[in-house]
Design an enzyme around this catalytic site. Structure first.
Site, short mmCIF file in Angstrom:
data_model
loop_
_atom_site.label_atom_id
_atom_site.label_comp_id
_atom_site.label_asym_id
_atom_site.label_seq_id
_atom_site.Cartn_x
_atom_site.Cartn_y
_atom_site.Cartn_z
CB CYS A 65 -16.59 -10.63 -8.75
SG CYS A 65 -15.35 -9.96 -9.89
CB ILE A 69 -11.90 -8.73 -14.66
CG1 ILE A 69 -10.47 -9.25 -14.54
CG2 ILE A 69 -12.10 -7.97 -15.98
CD1 ILE A 69 -10.13 -10.37 -15.53
NE ARG A 132 7.64 11.02 -12.86
CZ ARG A 132 7.62 10.97 -14.21
NH1 ARG A 132 7.85 12.08 -14.90
NH2 ARG A 132 7.38 9.85 -14.84
#
Length: 149
Positions: A65, A69, A132
């Site tokens: 976009c 976000i 991890r």
């Protein structure tokens, strides 16, 4: 690897470049739109892509976009999807290696075509390392499960 690609009208041109780039590598990509610069609401495309990734129809998805976000926010609302906004090579790599993100989002107003191609290459070539990061991703999955209906 099954790849799905989508954008809103702001990301249309970059989506077309990325689609050709992926195809030039001999990979198959499904384009779910948009197919021109007519205005469209990005949540419609982001949701359609994320639902297909969540169901397991596709291994990876790329959303574009204006900033990346909005698409990341939408995709992350779909249970089972981990979407990461990527605007630099390190983030694109870590999105996969540390976070096991199946969806990458980019902003066409932020990332140029050549950088976008590098980001896609790094993201597609990277795999989840576990280690991890595994307990952290498992915690994310537990949160996800808590809010599934």
């Amino acid at each position: 690897m099954k790849i799905i690609l989508g954008s809103d009208h702001l990301g249309f041109e970059l989506k077309e470049i990325i689609k050709q780039h992926i195809q030039s590598k001999g990979l198959e990509v499904t384009d779910i739109g948009v197919y021109d610069k007519s205005p469209v609401d990005y949540p419609d495309i982001g949701l359609a892509l994320a639902e297909r990734v969540s169901r397991g129809d596709y291994d990876r998805g790329i959303l574009i976009c204006g900033t990346g976000i909005g698409m990341a926010i939408v995709a992350n609302k779909v249970p089972g999807v981990r979407a990461a906004q990527c605007h630099d090579v390190y983030s694109a790599e870590r999105a996969r290696k540390s976070n096991n993100a199946q969806v990458m989002t980019m902003g066409a107003l932020v990332v140029g075509p050549e950088l976008a191609k590098k980001l896609v290459d790094v993201w597609l070539e990277s795999e989840f390392q576990g280690g991890r990061s595994l307990p952290k991703v498992e915690k994310i999955d537990k949160i996800d499960m808590k809010y599934r209906k």
